[in-house]
Structures are given as structure tokens and as C-alpha cells.
Design a protein around this motif. Sequence first.
Motif, PDB file in Angstrom:
ATOM      1  N   CYS A  74      -3.332  65.630 -93.261  1.00 53.11           N
ATOM      2  CA  CYS A  74      -2.365  64.908 -93.250  1.00 53.11           C
ATOM      3  C   CYS A  74      -2.483  63.597 -92.286  1.00 53.11           C
ATOM      4  O   CYS A  74      -2.538  62.483 -92.765  1.00 53.11           O
ATOM      5  N   SER A 118      -2.711  70.621 -96.340  1.00 57.87           N
ATOM      6  CA  SER A 118      -1.816  70.054 -95.202  1.00 57.87           C
ATOM      7  C   SER A 118      -1.082  71.380 -94.676  1.00 57.87           C
ATOM      8  O   SER A 118      -0.826  72.295 -95.488  1.00 57.87           O
ATOM      9  N   SER A 133       3.557  61.442 -89.634  1.00 58.97           N
ATOM     10  CA  SER A 133       2.584  62.487 -89.459  1.00 58.97           C
ATOM     11  C   SER A 133       2.584  62.934 -88.233  1.00 58.97           C
ATOM     12  O   SER A 133       2.442  61.912 -87.097  1.00 58.97           O
ATOM     13  N   CYS A 134       2.722  64.006 -87.937  1.00 59.04           N
ATOM     14  CA  CYS A 134       2.705  64.586 -86.257  1.00 59.04           C
ATOM     15  C   CYS A 134       1.381  64.526 -85.926  1.00 59.04           C
ATOM     16  O   CYS A 134       1.136  64.524 -84.709  1.00 59.04           O
ATOM     17  N   GLY A 135       0.303  64.720 -86.906  1.00 63.72           N
ATOM     18  CA  GLY A 135      -1.151  64.420 -86.349  1.00 63.72           C
ATOM     19  C   GLY A 135      -1.774  65.725 -86.119  1.00 63.72           C
ATOM     20  O   GLY A 135      -2.944  65.791 -85.512  1.00 63.72           O
ATOM     21  N   LYS A 136      -0.954  66.821 -86.353  1.00 61.46           N
ATOM     22  CA  LYS A 136      -1.704  68.286 -85.995  1.00 61.46           C
ATOM     23  C   LYS A 136      -2.666  68.542 -86.879  1.00 61.46           C
ATOM     24  O   LYS A 136      -3.882  68.990 -86.530  1.00 61.46           O
ATOM     25  N   CYS A 137      -2.841  68.259 -88.143  1.00 56.56           N
ATOM     26  CA  CYS A 137      -3.612  68.866 -89.098  1.00 56.56           C
ATOM     27  C   CYS A 137      -4.502  67.752 -89.519  1.00 56.56           C
ATOM     28  O   CYS A 137      -3.771  66.576 -89.925  1.00 56.56           O
ATOM     29  N   GLY A 154       3.044  66.688 -95.221  1.00 58.10           N
ATOM     30  CA  GLY A 154       1.700  66.565 -95.765  1.00 58.10           C
ATOM     31  C   GLY A 154       1.468  66.866 -97.096  1.00 58.10           C
ATOM     32  O   GLY A 154       1.282  66.178 -98.095  1.00 58.10           O
ATOM     33  N   CYS A 201       2.161  71.490 -93.238  1.00 58.87           N
ATOM     34  CA  CYS A 201       3.343  71.513 -93.417  1.00 58.87           C
ATOM     35  C   CYS A 201       4.135  70.896 -94.600  1.00 58.87           C
ATOM     36  O   CYS A 201       3.107  70.072 -95.479  1.00 58.87           O
TER      37      CYS A 201
HETATM   38  S1  SF4 Z   1       1.220  68.114 -92.581  1.00 64.99           S
HETATM   39 FE1  SF4 Z   1       2.692  68.393 -91.093  1.00 64.99          FE
HETATM   40  S2  SF4 Z   1       1.647  69.709 -89.476  1.00 64.99           S
HETATM   41 FE2  SF4 Z   1       0.062  68.533 -90.766  1.00 64.99          FE
HETATM   42  S3  SF4 Z   1      -0.150  66.408 -89.635  1.00 64.99           S
HETATM   43 FE3  SF4 Z   1       1.297  66.361 -91.348  1.00 64.99          FE
HETATM   44  S4  SF4 Z   1       3.272  66.477 -90.335  1.00 64.99           S
HETATM   45 FE4  SF4 Z   1       1.730  67.522 -88.783  1.00 64.99          FE
END
Ligand code: SF4
Lengths: 177, 245, 546
Positions: free
Chosen positions: C465, C503, C458-462, C508, C505
Motif C-alpha cells: 500500500c 495489503s 496510507s498509514c505506511g505500515k505495509c 490498501g 488492511c
Molecule cells: S493497507 Fe492499511 S496497513 Fe497497509 S499501509 Fe495501507 S493503510 Fe497502512
Amino acid sequence: MQTNAEAVDTPLDSALSKTKDPQYRMVNRIMCLHNYQPDALIETLHAAQDSFGCITLETMRYISHMLHLPLSRVYAVATFYHYFTLKPPGKHRCVLCMGTACYIAGAESIEKAITEKHHISPGETTSDGEISLLTARCLGSCGLAPAAIFDDKVMGQLTPKNVLKQLQDWRDHVADT
Amino acid sequence: MTDHRLQNSVRQRHSLHPEDIVTLVIDGQQLTADPNDTLLTIAQAHNIHIPTLCFLEGISAYGGCRVCLVEVEGYGKLVPACLTHPAEGIIVRTQSPRVIEYRKKIVELLLSERNHICSVCVTNGHCELQQLASTLGITHIRYPGLFPSLAIDASNTRFIHDPNRCVLCSRCVRVCAEIEGAHTWDIIHRGIKSRVSADLNQPWKEAVTCTGCGKCVQACPTGALSEQGKAVGEMLKKRYTESTT
Amino acid sequence: MSLTLEELNDIAEKELSRQQQFSRQIRVCCAASCLSCQDADLTQQLQQTARQQAMGETEIKPVGCLGLCKEGPLVSVHPEGTLYSHVQINTSKAILLSESSLPRPSAIDPGQSLFFTRQNPIVLRNSGSINPERIEEYIAVGGYKALYQAIRNMHPGEILSQIQQSGLRGRGGAGYPTGLKWSAVAKTKSTQKYVICNADEGDPGAFMDRSVLESDPHSVLEGMAIAGYAVGAQAGYIYVRAEYPLAVQRLRTAIRQAEKFGLLGNNIFNSSFHFSLTIRLGAGAFVCGEETAIIASIEGLPGKPRPRPPYPATSGIKGCPTLINNVETFANISPILTRGSAWFAGIGTDKSKGTKVFALAGRVKRTGLIEVPMGTTLREIIFDIGGGISDNGTFKAAQTGGPSGGCIPKQHLDIPMDYESLASIGSIMGSGGLIVLDQSSCMVDVAKFFMEFCTSESCGKCVPCRVGTMQMYTILDKITRGQAQLSDLEQLEDLCDLVRSTSLCGLGQTAPNPVLSTLRFFRDEYISHIQDQHCPAGVCSLLTGK
Ligand code: SF4
Ligand SMILES: Cc1cc2nc3c(=O)[nH]c(=O)nc-3n(C[C@H](O)[C@H](O)[C@H](O)COP(=O)(O)O)c2cc1C
Ligand code: SF4
Ligand code: FES
Ligand code: FES
């Protein structure tokens, strides 16, 4: 403050010396190839890791200066991507595959065995700096699962036993020399 | 920043070509709007309240907190109001039971991520997260706390950074980069390990790029960034980007 | 330098007559999997022996993946077509010298083996028959003719309609119609446009794209150049994982050769069309397979997605319209133009045309790379092509789509493998990873494995997710340790719905799929962990003692 402590070596001086430093040849070449554009950051970090085995704060400071990027951005990118490491690697490298095929074939038990025997978890290096344990997601050798890379050689059909033996061989080899 | 705000309001009041106007329905109200505006600003202009957290007027929108999600009829997915532009004829619901329930859970997730014990916080009573939780009627957090214990950075003589109260909204990062032009902060690592850090992950006072302007402190919605020497509940934030509405 | 059609044909003819000097050809698989189990450089060793024995009539050449990866190192001998498995230095001599006294590796007749006869190679058409490091061999099998046709004899609009009529859909996972995507980019008015080849292959049990790049890199370059011409782009990027050094090296070689021959660069085939390609290395982030994250990464930023719209087709790299397709999608382009969209549309099912490459792995006898027409049933793939379950195990489930996908249980073995059918039972086609599980796998543990993957990727932006996947992982971990209650299961399902719906993207939004799918078909295993503290498969160690 830190800037005072480094007064003799201003960012400019240190950058100037690195533009000629043969160790930085690859790094400089990649930056030059990309015209010092900010989008060259990841390529440059790859070059730095190839040259030095890891990415040091000093290298990051230099790259930030040359590509006109904020320090915090360089640090953010270097830590976002797991391929980059800020810690110096051990002499030997064991990359354990934790992809789906290897996982269901028992890669976890191998990891546990290594952790128990050598007291390192993935991402760590033994205290004597001999062995680094890393994990990867699928080496593309799923047919040979579980698989791992020992230094540069991919090996398959591993068991905790033959993996421990391989690591022990590295250690013993040190004792010999 | 002032320019941007001016443009916004001017756009809303005059100079719209008829073909540049879209009509839409938000919560039953029939509205006309500029397609370049977002659902959030359109709603705000008509006194429809959509909760936000990572959004801050005057800096770029981020879309990370997901608190402003709204339903649009016919769209398969919920959309963030802060980043969605209206298409002709859409029907938007900002208060459907479904989105209200999701917002609640999202804020509860945030509260479970780090230590948010308000009774010992300098922003107690002036915290956007706290306000959000109370507006949404959150009295109990259904998820177990993850609470990593993170080191507080009090090295700066004027400010304190307490990552335990951070919601990773990136408002400090954006305000510092886009308004002050310093880009001292960024979010390092990723996923659950994400953290806000200065320069090369240094103590704040060693961050050479920091101009000491304090914009990040004012932009921070929680007590993660605050001024030195404040007692519980004393930290009031001045929104220098305060909106006119 | 710019090539004419005559010159292209010349190169092909020269290469063919070079090949005709040899009466015998020994092909050594030099894709990553086989290379990893060779005890020394087989190709070199064989070439050396051949030189010593003055066997001028035998050509020994490295080729791409021969398919049957588990039996590697593989060597095939032509014209007979015999395939030798587990070839090592000492046994390789027997193949070369055909002396019966030497130890011989075991041989397979591809004509008799269901593994090969059930396949229909389009993407893998040249895999295992040409040397991936020699552009001449690609040209000799008709390579780059489609590009010539496209640039010199076709209007971009004609290409778009050909691709649309072929019914080709994206092979990267979602199955979006390729023709529509191309048209969207072509429609934009910008003078600067980009093409990206998504070779990030993040599914942790898949290696199709890697194999294509290692075995036939030019087919991807040709597809990209055609795409560039059709949509009006002059530059392209190939975003490939740094973990694939061999694929990167072969791509670099291929690009260099294509540039030298004027097949990339300015005024290709003496037209006004320019197209240049750059390789960009990934750096270990699954999320960079997502379209907006890949763009961020190419721009040198952390690979964090942004909400769509705007879609990359209107605003991608540096805000310019950008076309993103998967490796396999591009490899399909040249055959479609050469053989016609009707031919392509004749393969596969009603809504899923053509073939699909799968990386078959797990508890199956013959693992490796396969390409079958869309709509082939899972049973055919596992039992005919794969030879059934290894070690006399019993089939339990097949996992497709990796961390975004789901499990297909026994009762659905006859499901046709196409986009709609898989979606109807809660899985996805994904990029083509197909892992077979037998009775020794615990489905809760499998779900936990994928959730662990999603938390670390997970990129951790949102928020949903970043925190939600962690909370789900915590619950799954509790279940596998026998410390959960039935209410945790409810909480888990509730989180699945939340994370999927809110989420930002695709990562998530699809992260709950492995959990939902195992809950759907193997709920009893969850219950047994929770109520009886018992793991039916005997995998979760803290429980089995009880
Ligand atoms: S759903 Fe996508 S944008 Fe959000 S934290 Fe996960 S990877 Fe990142
Ligand atoms: C989290 C995530 C990971 C993805 N990983 C890949 C990948 O590794 N390779 C790929 O081709 N597509 C991947 N995709 C799909 C791409 O975003 C994109 O849809 C695809 O490359 C488009 O090409 P296509 O139309 O040819 O399929 C991923 C999507 C998401 C959301
Ligand atoms: S420190 Fe404050 S402004 Fe910055 S990300 Fe954390 S909560 Fe947001
Ligand atoms: S899962 Fe380990 S090599 Fe593919
Ligand atoms: S305010 Fe819109 S996503 Fe945070």
C-alpha cells in the motif's frame, strides 16, 4: 550536547513551571481529566493546538514528560495525523475543500490560482505570515461545491476569481492598517 | 527475551495437552502444532523456509513487510505467516506460484522506494534485503525508482543512520522499545513520507533517550543503521536474538 | 438520578403540551451546510422579530438537516409544511409576518416534490423536525422508550435475536450483519467490554453521519446504550472527526443532557445496567475508519491497523472485546426495537433490509441528504429524487463508496442499490457517498484523484500500500499528461492485483477499486489518453492542446 545547553532549564523545572502557566491551562486540564493516562495523548495534542495554534517541540517535550510517554511516540503521533501542525499558522486561514464533489467542480484550478498568485502550496504560509493555505476533505457543503473556509466562515460556489479577491482583501486590509 | 525463546521451544517439545494440539498441512507435510504458535515458527521448526523481513525473533511481530504471506486453502485472503495461528486442519502453501510472484513484486517495490545501490553499501554481502532479492531471483526492478534523497545522520560518534537504505520494517523501533526500553526511535509522518526518527526528530547524538547500546544497529536488516568507520561490505550484524534453528 | 417510565412519559407530555401552546412553528435548518450559507443567525433574527411583533403563538426553533442542502438556507413552516429555500434575513420576515408586500423566498411543497415523496426516513426520522439540542423534544417523539423496553423488559438474548431477525447490516461500508457482530461480542466472557461508534466518516464526498449527529444525536446515543446492554458493555466511545466541530458540540450537549436525566451513567432506569460515553476526536486520518486503527487511535497511538484476526469482537480496546458500528447502524436500533424486526425486514430487498442514507452530490440538480429503501434504483435516485443532471448535462457515471468504491456507468442506471448488486458490478455501497458525474468529468482524472487520496492517507505500515499506491499514482499521472504507453496500462492492472491481494488492511485492499472500475467501463478513455494524447472530457490540460 543539547542537555548541557539547556542545563538551566531541566525538563523537571520547565514542566513544573508549565503546570502553573495559564497558557497551558487547557492542556493541563485535559491531562488531569484523563488521569495522565497515555491514551490521552491525542486529546492533549488537540488542546495544545487549540491553545497555541500549533504544536511546538517544547509542548511535545512537556506532554511527553507529564504522560510518561517516549518523546519519539509523541512526535510520531503529532506527525501521523494531518490535523496537527508543527508550524505556526498565518494570520488568516484559507481551507480549500478537496473532497470529491469540490474536486469535480474545479477545486484544483482554485488551488493553482492561489499558488500562482501567492506562491504558497497547501500546508504553507506566505512569507509575510499573513495567509496559510490548507486543504480539507469534504466540508459537508458538497451542495455548494466548490467550497472553502475563510478564517471561520464557510463559503461555497467559488471561482478562482472570487477566491483571489478574498485573499487580496485580507492583504489590502493589512496595508491599510 | 530469553524466557520467551525458552517457552517457545519448551512448548514445542513437551507439555502439550492432546486437546491443545492442532493438525495442519504445510506444503504437503502433515504436522501437529501448538495453536499458540504462528505458521512461521511451525514451518521453521520443520525446516520449511518462509522468507521474512520485518520479523525478528524476540520482539513482537509487526506484519508490515508482507514478504511472509502464505496461502491457506479456503481463506479468501493471503495471510502473514509471522502473525497467523493455525486452525485445526488447515492446508497451507508457502511456495505456490502465486505467493512467490507476489513476494517478488513486493521486494521490487521496496527496492524502488529508496536508494538501494549495494555496491557502495557497508552491509553489501550481509544484507537481508539483498539476500531476499537474490533468493527470490530478482535481477531487474520493474518499477521506476522513487528515490527521495534523504539526509544521512552521522552525528553519533559510533553509529550512522542512512534513511536512504531503510525499508521501514520497524525492527529498530521495536528492539529499542521492547528490549532496551529506551524507545528512542519511532516512525514519523505516514504513507510514503514515513521515516524513522529519534526522539523529537533530532540528530542521533542529541537524542537524550538513547543509551548507545547499539541494539537497533544489530537488528536492522539493511545498511540503514550501521557502525561508524566501516568500509563497503564490512558491516556484519550480530543477531543477539539469533534463533536456535 | 434514575428515571422511571412515568417520569419519562411525564417529560414527553410536558414537552408536548408546551408545543401545543403554539399554533404555528417555523423550523430553521441549523445543520452545517445551511448554517454556512446563512447571512446571519437566522433563528435569532426571527425570534427577535417575533418578540417585537408579540407573536406568542409562533414557535421558532432550530432543527437538523431538512435534506435539500443545495437550496439552503432552508426554513419550513408548520402545520402547512411549506419549505422555503434560499432564505436570507430580508426574505425571512415575509415568512413570519405573511405580508405580501415583503420580498418572499421561493417555496416548495414537499408533498408534491419527488425529492421528498420518494424517501422513507427511518434514520432521519427526526431530522428537521426536532431541536437537536433539546433532549425533551427527542423524548416527546418517543425517544429512549426503546432503551427502557430493552433494559427493563428484555433479556439481552432477545435483543440480539430481534436485531438478527431484522436483517440489519452495517452501514459503515462492508455490510456485515449487525446481529452476528453483536452476538460475537455478547458471547465473550470478559467483564470489561466496549462499544465504539465509528463517526470518522472518511469518504471525501460524504456527510451522512455528520448530518445524523448534527440533527438527531440522541438516536445514536440510544442505539449505543441498547447495544451496550445487549453485549454486556459498560463503556462506549464515539470517535468523531475533529473537522466536524458542530457535530462534536451537539454530541457533547446530548451526552450531558442524557447524563443529567440518568439515561446514561449508573443504574439506568433503576436497573443494574451502567453505561457511560466518551467522545474521542479524530485528527485527520482516513485510515482511522478501519476497525483496528480506530482502536489504536483511541488508545492514543498512530492509527496503524494490525492484522485481523484477532477481531475487535474478541480483542479490541485494551485487549477487551469491542463492538464497532457505524453512526447510521446505531441510529437504526431504536426504531427496530420499537416497531419490531418484522416491520424492518419488510423494507428493502431480499438480502439488504431497511433503508440507506445517501449524500447526493456532484452534477445533479438537487443535492442533499436522502434516505431511500434499499433496492431503489440508481435512476430513481438521480432522476426522480435528484431531479436529473444539472445545467442540462448528460449523465456519465455515479461514484459510490468513495476511494474504496467504483463508478456506475449509464448502462447500469437501473441497478438496485443494495450490497450485492453494487458488488456485482465492481462498486460498493460504501458509507453512502454518491457523486454524480457528467460529460465534463474525465474518468482517468477521477481515478487519479482517488489514488492521490489513497497515497496521502496510507498509514505506511505495509509495503504494497505504501509504495504500490505511489507507483499507481505515478502511472495515472503519466497517463493524464499524455506520456504513458500501453505497457504502463498493463503495469497498472498488475499493481492493482498486487495491492489488492497483499495489503494489510481494507484501505490498501480496496485502493485499486476506482482504477479497476474506471478501466472496466471507460477503458477507451485511458486508451485515448495514451494513444492519441487526447482527453475526451477536456479535463487533462496538457493534452488538449494537441
Ligand atoms: S493497507 Fe492499511 S496497513 Fe497497509 S499501509 Fe495501507 S493503510 Fe497502512
Ligand atoms: C480504510 C477504511 C476506512 C473506513 N472508514 C469508515 C468510516 O469512515 N466510517 C465507518 O463507519 N466505517 C468505516 N470503515 C468501516 C469500518 O472499518 C467498520 O467496518 C465499520 O465501522 C463497522 O460498522 P458497521 O458494521 O456498522 O458498518 C472503514 C474501513 C476501512 C478499511
Ligand atoms: S532503520 Fe533499519 S531496522 Fe529501522 S526501520 Fe529502517 S530498515 Fe528497519
Ligand atoms: S466535497 Fe467539498 S464540501 Fe464535500
Ligand atoms: S515477516 Fe511477516 S509481515 Fe514481515
